[in-house]
Design a protein around this motif. Structure first.
Motif, mmCIF file in Angstrom:
data_model
loop_
_atom_site.group_PDB
_atom_site.id
_atom_site.type_symbol
_atom_site.label_atom_id
_atom_site.label_comp_id
_atom_site.label_asym_id
_atom_site.label_seq_id
_atom_site.Cartn_x
_atom_site.Cartn_y
_atom_site.Cartn_z
ATOM 1 N N SER A 183 32.545 11.779 -33.921
ATOM 2 C CA SER A 183 31.597 10.671 -33.825
ATOM 3 C C SER A 183 31.765 9.706 -34.992
ATOM 4 N N LEU A 194 34.941 7.637 -34.423
ATOM 5 C CA LEU A 194 34.777 6.609 -33.394
ATOM 6 C C LEU A 194 33.891 5.471 -33.871
ATOM 7 N N ASP A 195 32.914 5.777 -34.720
ATOM 8 C CA ASP A 195 32.000 4.748 -35.224
ATOM 9 C C ASP A 195 32.696 3.719 -36.113
ATOM 10 N N LEU A 250 36.332 -0.109 -24.985
ATOM 11 C CA LEU A 250 37.113 1.109 -24.809
ATOM 12 C C LEU A 250 37.493 1.378 -23.368
ATOM 13 N N TYR A 251 36.635 1.021 -22.425
ATOM 14 C CA TYR A 251 36.917 1.313 -21.022
ATOM 15 C C TYR A 251 37.296 0.068 -20.233
ATOM 16 N N ARG A 308 40.163 7.693 -25.461
ATOM 17 C CA ARG A 308 39.171 7.925 -24.403
ATOM 18 C C ARG A 308 38.912 9.423 -24.226
ATOM 19 N N LYS A 333 36.475 10.495 -26.790
ATOM 20 C CA LYS A 333 35.118 10.062 -26.403
ATOM 21 C C LYS A 333 34.528 10.985 -25.357
ATOM 22 N N GLU A 334 35.357 11.367 -24.371
ATOM 23 C CA GLU A 334 34.894 12.276 -23.326
ATOM 24 C C GLU A 334 34.581 13.656 -23.899
ATOM 25 N N ASN A 377 31.258 13.587 -25.533
ATOM 26 C CA ASN A 377 30.109 13.498 -24.619
ATOM 27 C C ASN A 377 29.965 14.724 -23.727
#
Length: 487
Positions: free
Chosen positions: A272, A275-276, A318-319, A478, A481-482, A485
């Motif tokens: 996290s 990514l921040d 990102l997406y 990605r 990120k997945e 989550n």
């Protein structure tokens, strides 16, 4: 030298050469570089003579003896005594009845194995009645800057290693006897796998000797291989077999737990935080470079990494759908200035620049800034924007057993996504550089140059490969990120 690394490898070279895999395209290029350096070293002695391309070893030895009697420098001097044969790169007259050996290596620093090589040469020459005075090692001076024709006097760094070579000679008689005994046996010796499989070079027989090892074997343990060797000796061959409580490092324990549970390890807090740090738009950036022992362009050094290609994918979020930019040099002349100009147009003025292993990309950028000062301020302005995607995997914020102990992009991509480099015609950086040099005419296979259609295919494959590097980084990010989550 093969026997020093592994007696089994030596036996196969002598008795079952057809079972030793042929060197691949990239390895043949490295051999070619060594031969080019060897040829260039001959320029140090313009009055030297080579026995020439003779039919067999016996003729080489006879011709060498003739040249030795003439007392001039001899290139590829071949000698035999008892069951020993050796060839010296350069045999140079020393005192009235003695000679110096000069061993030439296409390397920029000294390696321990060179001593064994030269010691064996001296031992054989002495047994053949040739008095050897001193032994020298000629390696490449990687600080020499090409300006016009390369000066061999400045290209080579020649070091007297006589004393060290003499120390290595003491063990040769016993070693030779053991090796000759093994060579005469009908079957190869039973040698266990271990460090020697990759030291000093990866053995061509490694695939054959390791084929029965499990996929996630203990030698995949991260870091020092002492624990892997201990486990292997105890009959524990796979990481999932390692008993709980065995003394492992923190990262190795993560590997054990992932293997035991068949689940990845995810440090959500660290991922996290990583990514921040990202600032949109995000640029995914990768260089491809080549290096040659003999510099091609003025202003460059031996083995300097010359960037010839890059790929950039840009994401506004990102997406979102990425925009792609790339550059591939034509091969006509030094590519660096044109590459820099295109790169400045493609990297924008703001946003994070994602690379994989920032030491490489930053190193290339800093070299470019030094060689092209007009771009120095721009290079310095983008360096703080670079974020290393290698770090979460190097530091084990994420680890999956599919990685097999490696944090390289080639291992991480299939571990965290559904993508891989499998079945690509060009699938690694070394191959990319060699194929580029081949397509540009800087490397030939024998006397053959590539046909125009072959050049076109190579260029398409290079673009596909470099694009895979940056597109792969999108999918890795990605995937992180997945994992954060849903992992």
């Amino acid at each position: 030298m093969a026997g020093l690394q592994c007696l089994k490898y030596m036996w196969y070279l002598a008795n079952a050469r057809n079972e030793v895999p042929e060197p691949d395209f990239s390895t043949r290029f490295m051999f070619n570089q060594g031969m080019l350096v060897g040829e260039y070293a001959k320029k140090l002695f313009p009055d030297g003579t080579s026995p020439g391309r003779l039919k067999n070893i016996r003729q080489q030895i006879i011709r060498t003896a003739e040249l030795i009697s003439e007392r001039g420098p001899v290139f590829e001097a071949s000698i035999s005594a008892d069951n020993l044969f050796s060839r010296a790169d350069i045999l140079k007259p020393a005192s009235e009845d003695s000679w110096d050996i000069i061993e030439v290596k296409s390397a920029t620093h000294f390696k321990e194995e060179y001593l064994h090589d030269i010691a064996f040469q001296k031992y054989t020459f002495l047994r053949a009645g040739i008095k050897i005075n001193n032994c020298y090692l000629a390696i490449i001076n990687n600080q020499h800057i090409k300006q016009g024709r390369i000066d061999p006097e400045k290209l080579f760094d020649i070091r007297d290693i006589s004393e060290e070579a003499d120390e290595k000679m003491a063990a040769i008689p016993e070693r030779v006897k053991k090796m000759l005994d093994i060579l005469q046996k009908p079957d190869p010796p039973d040698i266990k796998i271990g460090r020697h499989c990759d030291n000093p070079y990866t053995c061509p027989l490694k695939g054959k000797c390791w084929e029965l090892m499990p996929e996630n074997h203990v030698f995949n343990l991260y870091g020092n291989k002492d624990r892997a060797l201990d486990l292997y000796e105890k009959g524990i061959h796979s990481i999932e077999e390692i008993p709980e409580g065995y003394d492992l490092s923190l990262k190795q324990e993560i590997q054990r737990q992932c293997a035991a549970t068949n689940r990845p390890s995810i440090d959500r807090g660290q991922i996290s935080a990583f990514l921040d740090k990202l600032i949109e738009p995000i640029y995914f950036f990768d260089f491809e470079t080549y290096s040659t022992a003999l510099p091609i362009y003025d202003g460059t050094k031996p083995f300097q990494k010359i960037p010839f290609q890059y790929s950039i994918h840009v994401l506004e979020d990102l997406y979102g759908k990425p925009v792609h930019h790339d550059f591939l040099a034509s091969g006509n002349g030094d590519p660096r200035r044109e590459l820099l100009e295109n790169l400045r147009n493609h990297l924008g003025d703001s946003g994070s620049i994602i690379v994989y292993y920032e030491f490489f990309e930053k190193g290339i950028l800093n070299e470019l800034a030094a060689d092209f000062p007009e771009y120095a301020d721009w290079v310095q302005s983008i360096l703080p924007r670079i974020i290393d995607l290698f770090r979460p995997f190097r530091d084990f914020y994420y680890y999956n057993s599919v990685q097999r102990g490696s944090a390289s992009v080639k291992n991480v991509l299939p571990a965290i996504t559904d993508y891989s480099y499998k079945d690509m015609d060009i699938a690694d950086g070394l191959s990319a550089s060699v194929y580029f040099l081949y397509a540009c005419g800087h490397y030939k296979i024998g006397k053959r140059s590539p046909a125009p259609e072959e050049v076109e295919k190579i260029r398409r494959d290079l673009i596909t490969y470099c694009r895979m590097d940056t597109g792969g980084m999108i999918n890795i990010l990605r995937g992180l990120k997945e994992a954060l989550n849903h992992g």
